[in-house]
Enzyme design. Structure first.
Site, PDB file in Angstrom:
ATOM      1  N   PHE A  11       0.822  -1.211   0.000  1.00 51.26           N
ATOM      2  CA  PHE A  11       0.000   0.000   0.000  1.00 51.26           C
ATOM      3  C   PHE A  11       0.859   1.265   0.000  1.00 51.26           C
ATOM      4  O   PHE A  11       0.803   2.087  -0.927  1.00 51.26           O
ATOM      5  CB  PHE A  11      -0.938  -0.056   1.208  1.00 51.26           C
ATOM      6  CG  PHE A  11      -1.551   1.236   1.612  1.00 51.26           C
ATOM      7  CD1 PHE A  11      -2.202   2.032   0.689  1.00 51.26           C
ATOM      8  CD2 PHE A  11      -1.489   1.662   2.936  1.00 51.26           C
ATOM      9  CE1 PHE A  11      -2.772   3.246   1.065  1.00 51.26           C
ATOM     10  CE2 PHE A  11      -2.059   2.857   3.322  1.00 51.26           C
ATOM     11  CZ  PHE A  11      -2.701   3.651   2.389  1.00 51.26           C
ATOM     12  N   ILE A  12       1.708   1.434   1.008  1.00 51.30           N
ATOM     13  CA  ILE A  12       2.541   2.633   1.089  1.00 51.30           C
ATOM     14  C   ILE A  12       3.697   2.560   0.096  1.00 51.30           C
ATOM     15  O   ILE A  12       4.001   3.537  -0.599  1.00 51.30           O
ATOM     16  CB  ILE A  12       3.079   2.830   2.522  1.00 51.30           C
ATOM     17  CG1 ILE A  12       1.924   3.004   3.516  1.00 51.30           C
ATOM     18  CG2 ILE A  12       4.011   4.045   2.587  1.00 51.30           C
ATOM     19  CD1 ILE A  12       2.359   3.042   4.976  1.00 51.30           C
ATOM     20  N   LEU A  76      10.308  -1.008   4.054  1.00 56.04           N
ATOM     21  CA  LEU A  76       8.886  -0.970   4.399  1.00 56.04           C
ATOM     22  C   LEU A  76       8.295  -2.365   4.540  1.00 56.04           C
ATOM     23  O   LEU A  76       7.169  -2.512   5.029  1.00 56.04           O
ATOM     24  CB  LEU A  76       8.099  -0.202   3.331  1.00 56.04           C
ATOM     25  CG  LEU A  76       8.009   1.331   3.461  1.00 56.04           C
ATOM     26  CD1 LEU A  76       9.386   1.975   3.476  1.00 56.04           C
ATOM     27  CD2 LEU A  76       7.183   1.917   2.328  1.00 56.04           C
ATOM     28  N   TYR A 149       3.756  -7.575  17.777  1.00 56.46           N
ATOM     29  CA  TYR A 149       4.055  -6.670  16.668  1.00 56.46           C
ATOM     30  C   TYR A 149       4.837  -5.457  17.169  1.00 56.46           C
ATOM     31  O   TYR A 149       5.868  -5.078  16.594  1.00 56.46           O
ATOM     32  CB  TYR A 149       2.740  -6.242  16.019  1.00 56.46           C
ATOM     33  CG  TYR A 149       2.867  -5.278  14.867  1.00 56.46           C
ATOM     34  CD1 TYR A 149       3.464  -5.672  13.676  1.00 56.46           C
ATOM     35  CD2 TYR A 149       2.361  -3.975  14.955  1.00 56.46           C
ATOM     36  CE1 TYR A 149       3.566  -4.798  12.605  1.00 56.46           C
ATOM     37  CE2 TYR A 149       2.453  -3.093  13.895  1.00 56.46           C
ATOM     38  CZ  TYR A 149       3.049  -3.508  12.722  1.00 56.46           C
ATOM     39  OH  TYR A 149       3.152  -2.640  11.665  1.00 56.46           O
ATOM     40  N   LYS A 153       8.793  -4.572  16.296  1.00 57.09           N
ATOM     41  CA  LYS A 153       9.149  -3.303  15.668  1.00 57.09           C
ATOM     42  C   LYS A 153      10.116  -2.498  16.542  1.00 57.09           C
ATOM     43  O   LYS A 153      11.038  -1.841  16.036  1.00 57.09           O
ATOM     44  CB  LYS A 153       7.882  -2.484  15.388  1.00 57.09           C
ATOM     45  CG  LYS A 153       7.075  -2.988  14.206  1.00 57.09           C
ATOM     46  CD  LYS A 153       7.767  -2.682  12.888  1.00 57.09           C
ATOM     47  CE  LYS A 153       6.861  -2.879  11.708  1.00 57.09           C
ATOM     48  NZ  LYS A 153       7.487  -2.501  10.422  1.00 57.09           N
TER      49      LYS A 153
END
Length: 323
Positions: A11-12, A76, A149, A153
């Site tokens: 998406f990004i 990403l 998650y 990260k």
């Protein structure tokens, strides 16, 4: 410039790839299409300056070749969406940690600037909003796998900053807040595309919990401008920076606004988080970023209102037929 974008068909990533191609740069993407889609980059794939590799970003041989040739790396590639994290925790953790180690080690080897897309999830359950990059975080217990998650990260952030400290590697860490817009799918639990798709079909919009939890939805077009600016800003190297919107809305009010802007006859229903995600699910009540650092470092501000974002998402879903 030659950019390497992992997750470049996502998406990004696809919007970022398109931005650079449109300004005449060369772009290589690495994406295994686990959550991305070729349709996202089909238009720019005809450009001689665009190169795509359908592969895992943990592929060391491929990544070494591409990182060596790149001027800047955008990392990403990641697991995305609460639904995916909860349903496939082992794969999700692996897809966050392993590629980052590969990418960052190779960027260090060849002295390539690297931007890492982190997440607002790293702020955990803190109620001290707006969230500032230097604040302490409070995470839920390990048996609630939603927090895996955030922890994964955060570990990636620590790894990049360790390289920064040890060898002065140019690293840029961006914590993204609820990025939405065209090409985003609701398949993995994202609220806005899920609501819009339902509203366009006059189907019920399903809100999890009471809908009182608030979020700030930012346009993907604003976000890619911020990402592009950050890697051009020397003072941003070694920094953690929030990018998002500071226009706060409850999920219930978001659903109501979607129904109105889609001229829909849909009703709004609520279900418990347990029904949506199973037992032991945890959520945060607010997710509001402080944008002072982004404004100071790169002069960045979100430009689109929530209504504009909903309309762009609506028009794309209506035209593409994708959900």
């Amino acid at each position: 410039m030659k950019y390497l974008i992992t997750g470049g068909a996502g998406f990004i990533g696809s919007h970022l790839s398109e931005r650079f191609i449109n300004q005449g740069d060369e772009v290589s993407i690495v994406d295994d299409l686990s959550t991305g889609a070729w349709d996202n980059v089909a238009k720019i794939s005809e450009s001689p300056k665009f190169h795509a590799y359908i592969a895992d970003a943990a592929d060391k041989d491929l990544m070494e070749r591409e990182i060596r040739a790149a001027d800047v790396v955008f990392h990403l590639a990641s697991s995305v969406g609460v639904k995916l994290i909860v349903s496939r925790p082992v794969d999700s953790i692996r897809r966050i940690i392993q590629p980052t180690e590969t990418v960052v080690d190779l960027c260090a080897k060849y002295r390539k600037p690297v931007l890492f897309a982190s997440t607002s999830e790293t702020y955990g359950k803190s109620s001290d909003a707006p969230f500032r990059e230097e604040m302490d975080v409070t995470l839920g217990p390990s048996y609630k796998n939603r927090w895996a998650y955030a922890v994964a990260k955060l570990l990636d952030e620590f790894y990049l900053l360790a390289h920064r400290e040890q060898s002065d590697l140019p690293v840029f860490i961006v914590r993204l807040f609820n990025v939405v817009g065209p090409r985003q799918t609701g398949r993995y639990g994202m609220a806005l595309p899920r609501f819009v798709a339902a509203a366009l079909n006059n189907e019920p919009l399903v809100v999890y919990g009471a809908g009182e939890q608030t979020r700030c939805f930012s346009s993907v077009y604003d976000i890619v401008e911020g990402l592009a600016k950050i890697v051009q800003t020397k003072d941003a190297a070694g920094e953690v920076v929030n990018l998002g919107s500071d226009e706060e809305v409850s999920i219930m009010n978001l659903a109501k606004r979607v129904v109105e802007l889609c001229d829909s006859k849909s009703e709004i229903r609520t279900i418990s988080f347990e029904e949506a995600y199973g037992p032991n699910f945890d959520d945060m009540n607010r997710r509001l970023p402080c944008l002072d650092k982004a404004r100071k470092l790169i002069g960045w501000n979100p430009s689109r209102s929530l209504d504009e974002i909903i309309i762009e998402t609506r028009d794309w879903i209506r035209a593409s037929g994708r959900k």
